[in-house]
Write an enzyme that holds these catalytic residues in place. Structure first.
Site, PDB file in Angstrom:
ATOM      1  N   GLY A   1     -20.822   2.822 -35.388  1.00  0.00           N
ATOM      2  CA  GLY A   1     -21.835   1.839 -35.002  1.00  0.00           C
ATOM      3  C   GLY A   1     -23.266   2.189 -35.301  1.00  0.00           C
TER       4      GLY A   1
ATOM      5  CD  GLU B   1     -13.549   5.662 -34.086  1.00  0.00           C
ATOM      6  OE1 GLU B   1     -14.096   4.573 -33.811  1.00  0.00           O
ATOM      7  OE2 GLU B   1     -12.496   6.022 -33.571  1.00  0.00           O
TER       8      GLU B   1
ATOM      9  N   GLY C   1     -18.981   3.832 -40.212  1.00  0.00           N
ATOM     10  CA  GLY C   1     -18.549   3.030 -41.354  1.00  0.00           C
ATOM     11  C   GLY C   1     -19.769   2.641 -42.162  1.00  0.00           C
ATOM     12  NE  ARG C   2     -23.639  -1.845 -39.830  1.00  0.00           N
ATOM     13  CZ  ARG C   2     -23.330  -3.132 -39.925  1.00  0.00           C
ATOM     14  NH1 ARG C   2     -23.805  -3.837 -40.915  1.00  0.00           N
ATOM     15  NH2 ARG C   2     -22.562  -3.705 -39.014  1.00  0.00           N
TER      16      ARG C   2
ATOM     17  NE  ARG D   1     -23.447  -7.011 -42.894  1.00  0.00           N
ATOM     18  CZ  ARG D   1     -24.733  -6.980 -42.655  1.00  0.00           C
ATOM     19  NH1 ARG D   1     -25.606  -7.201 -43.614  1.00  0.00           N
ATOM     20  NH2 ARG D   1     -25.187  -6.730 -41.449  1.00  0.00           N
TER      21      ARG D   1
ATOM     22  CE1 TYR E   1     -20.751 -10.304 -37.897  1.00  0.00           C
ATOM     23  CE2 TYR E   1     -21.175  -9.374 -40.062  1.00  0.00           C
ATOM     24  CZ  TYR E   1     -20.325  -9.592 -38.997  1.00  0.00           C
ATOM     25  OH  TYR E   1     -19.058  -9.073 -39.052  1.00  0.00           O
TER      26      TYR E   1
ATOM     27  CB  CYS F   1     -18.801 -27.158 -50.780  1.00  0.00           C
ATOM     28  SG  CYS F   1     -18.646 -27.379 -52.546  1.00  0.00           S
ATOM     29  CD  GLU F   2     -18.609 -23.972 -45.287  1.00  0.00           C
ATOM     30  OE1 GLU F   2     -19.367 -24.156 -44.307  1.00  0.00           O
ATOM     31  OE2 GLU F   2     -17.374 -24.058 -45.247  1.00  0.00           O
TER      32      GLU F   2
ATOM     33  CE1 TYR G   1     -17.352  -3.586 -41.023  1.00  0.00           C
ATOM     34  CE2 TYR G   1     -19.524  -2.588 -41.167  1.00  0.00           C
ATOM     35  CZ  TYR G   1     -18.248  -2.601 -40.652  1.00  0.00           C
ATOM     36  OH  TYR G   1     -17.858  -1.628 -39.763  1.00  0.00           O
TER      37      TYR G   1
HETATM   38  C1  LIG Z   1     -15.944  -1.230 -36.795  1.00  0.00           C
HETATM   39  C2  LIG Z   1     -15.634   0.015 -36.065  1.00  0.00           C
HETATM   40  C3  LIG Z   1     -16.255   1.212 -36.432  1.00  0.00           C
HETATM   41  C4  LIG Z   1     -17.310   1.296 -37.500  1.00  0.00           C
HETATM   42  O1  LIG Z   1     -18.480   0.634 -37.162  1.00  0.00           O
HETATM   43  P1  LIG Z   1     -19.796   0.812 -38.082  1.00  0.00           P
HETATM   44  O2  LIG Z   1     -20.797  -0.032 -37.450  1.00  0.00           O
HETATM   45  O3  LIG Z   1     -19.414   0.358 -39.446  1.00  0.00           O
HETATM   46  O4  LIG Z   1     -20.148   2.254 -38.060  1.00  0.00           O
HETATM   47  C5  LIG Z   1     -15.878   2.360 -35.765  1.00  0.00           C
HETATM   48  N1  LIG Z   1     -14.954   2.333 -34.782  1.00  0.00           N
HETATM   49  C6  LIG Z   1     -14.340   1.200 -34.400  1.00  0.00           C
HETATM   50  C7  LIG Z   1     -13.338   1.240 -33.311  1.00  0.00           C
HETATM   51  C8  LIG Z   1     -14.659  -0.002 -35.018  1.00  0.00           C
HETATM   52  O5  LIG Z   1     -14.073  -1.137 -34.626  1.00  0.00           O
END
Ligand SMILES: *Cc1c(COP(=O)(O)O)cnc(C)c1O
Length: 450
Positions: A266, A305, A307-308, A344, A348, A375-376, A404
């Site tokens: 996150g 964890e 991701g982004r 995105r 969002y 078409c949106e 994403y």
């Molecule tokens: C989506 C998600 C992440 C990654 O979130 P980022 O904002 O991309 O870092 C990590 N853990 C869980 C459980 C998620 O659902």
């Protein structure tokens, strides 16, 4: 030339460049103008990539992803930890392979993501954590047979089913409950997950009782938390980790040998190029928020964890301008990329920098909406954006699209999905060919002769 001088001269060149390009100061290390001011991803010209592979095209810098992973490894080097890349941010095999090669783990949310991870590295299961609120029996079985590191269980029903499947397959999987710490974190409401009213996790106040119900087929050994995505402040992460640490201490008193604290992902990035953003300082701040909580209970392996943060700023979506059209007072730049390629902004209200790829000789500007052919009315990349004057046939790069982006792409409007290229230094490799009509129709039947 000392490094600082180099950085300063590069910055000076960026601002000069971008005054002309009409965009904010480019602070994206993976995308930069060369001496003749044509935009490059690392050592490869974007114009050349578009000619060779067509558009819309996702372009990623392998070096930048490795650098971002390195920031986490360094910031958390003081504590046992595993960086489990959140696969859903970008699940392309070529990207997963980069992480596998560097020994990273993976956070998955479906059986399909596990299959992807095992495709790139069949020994990766021991570094896989499985999150998600709707795991099916079949997905559990696959993960149980693969011997993953940790199940993050998000509800009582799931706890019962996992125990049943484990008994059936004669396994005793390691599990954590994903608790909901009731921490508020400033982000878009669709990607906030850590409050009591959200569907995720288990109320932290009920967690102890549930751990007692885990039974002999499960090995409760961790506590997990994930409070949302694109969270830029470090404090909410610290607050959540402290609540988790307190729970770990209580669970140990109850006799559970808890040794994993899964802090989730996150950590947010800065999508606006003119706002200052120091990725290294961000990760250090993040580590400073989490580590004291983990250290306070001791004997913990921290699972992370992200991701982004690892992939967003390593990627751009290249698109070609099809038309420039005026409707009343408004100007629309219509590109060959659309919301089915990058959803995105539509989903969002997300902001992405957009830059012209070709060098500019004048500082003239236009204000326009950059939109796709779908078409949106929600099919836009930018609204009322100041841009250099763009002409049909020109290339634009939509920045920070590595996370994403492709993983949320669809065939809406029967548009084949884009191709993806991974740049390593001066080499560009196609990691996903462009979809064609046959790919799109492959699973469908005419259902004649009923
Ligand atoms: C989506 C998600 C992440 C990654 O979130 P980022 O904002 O991309 O870092 C990590 N853990 C869980 C459980 C998620 O659902």
């Amino acid at each position: 030339m000392r490094h600082g001088d180099f950085a300063r001269s590069r910055e000076a060149r960026y601002s000069q460049e971008n005054a002309l390009r009409g965009s904010a100061i480019l602070t994206r290390p993976y995308i930069h103008p060369d001496a003749k001011s044509a935009l490059h991803c690392d050592g490869v010209s974007l114009e050349a990539l578009a000619r060779r592979f067509g558009t819309p095209l996702y372009v990623y810098s392998a070096g930048h992803i490795a650098e971002r992973l390195g920031l986490f490894e360094r910031a958390f080097s003081g504590i046992p930890h595993v960086v489990c890349y959140a696969v859903k941010a970008n699940s392309s095999l070529g990207i997963l392979r980069l992480f596998a090669q560097r020994g990273a783990g993976f956070d998955i949310v479906s059986g399909g993501e596990l299959e992807r991870v095992l495709t790139v590295d069949r020994h990766a299961a021991e570094r896989v954590v499985f999150s998600g609120i709707g795991k099916t029996a079949a997905e559990m079985d696959l993960a149980l047979r693969s011997g993953i590191l940790l199940f993050n269980v998000e509800g009582e029903g799931e706890l019962e089913l996992l125990s049943e499947r484990a008994a059936k397959l004669r396994r005793r999987p390691r599990m954590a409950l994903r608790v909901n710490p009731d921490v508020f974190a400033e982000t878009h409401p669709y990607i906030s997950t850590g409050m009591r009213e959200h569907k995720f996790g288990i109320d932290i106040r009920r967690a102890r009782a549930l751990y007692k119900k885990a039974g002999k087929h499960l090995e409760p050994c961790g506590v997990s938390v994930h409070i949302g995505s694109q969270i830029r402040a470090a404090d909410p992460f610290g607050a959540a980790a402290q609540r988790v640490a307190k729970l770990i201490a209580e669970l140990r008193k109850d006799g559970h040998a808890i040794r994993y604290m899964d802090a989730g992902g996150g950590l947010g990035i800065e999508y606006h190029a003119e706002r200052p953003f120091d990725a290294e300082a961000k990760v250090r701040e993040y580590a400073a928020a989490l580590m004291p909580a983990a250290e306070s209970v001791g004997g913990i392996t921290l699972l992370l964890e992200p991701g982004r943060f690892l992939v967003a700023q390593a990627g751009a979506l290249l698109a070609r301008v099809l038309y420039v059209k005026k409707n009343g007072a408004k100007t629309f730049v219509i590109t060959d990329a659309a919301m089915n390629d990058l959803i995105r902004p539509a989903l969002y209200q997300a902001y992405h920098e957009i830059v012209a790829v070709a060098p500019r000789r004048s500082s003239r500007k236009m204000v326009a909406d950059v939109v796709g052919p779908v078409c949106e009315t929600g099919d836009f990349f930018a609204r009322d954006r100041e841009l250099p004057p763009l002409k049909p046939g020109e290339l634009v790069a939509i920045l920070d699209a590595g996370a994403y982006g492709m993983s949320l792409a669809s065939n809406y409007n029967s548009r084949p999905r884009a191709a993806e290229v991974l740049v390593e230094g001066r080499r560009a490799r196609l990691i996903r060919r462009r979809e064609n009509v046959d790919d799109m129709l492959a699973t469908e039947r005419l259902a004649t002769g009923l």
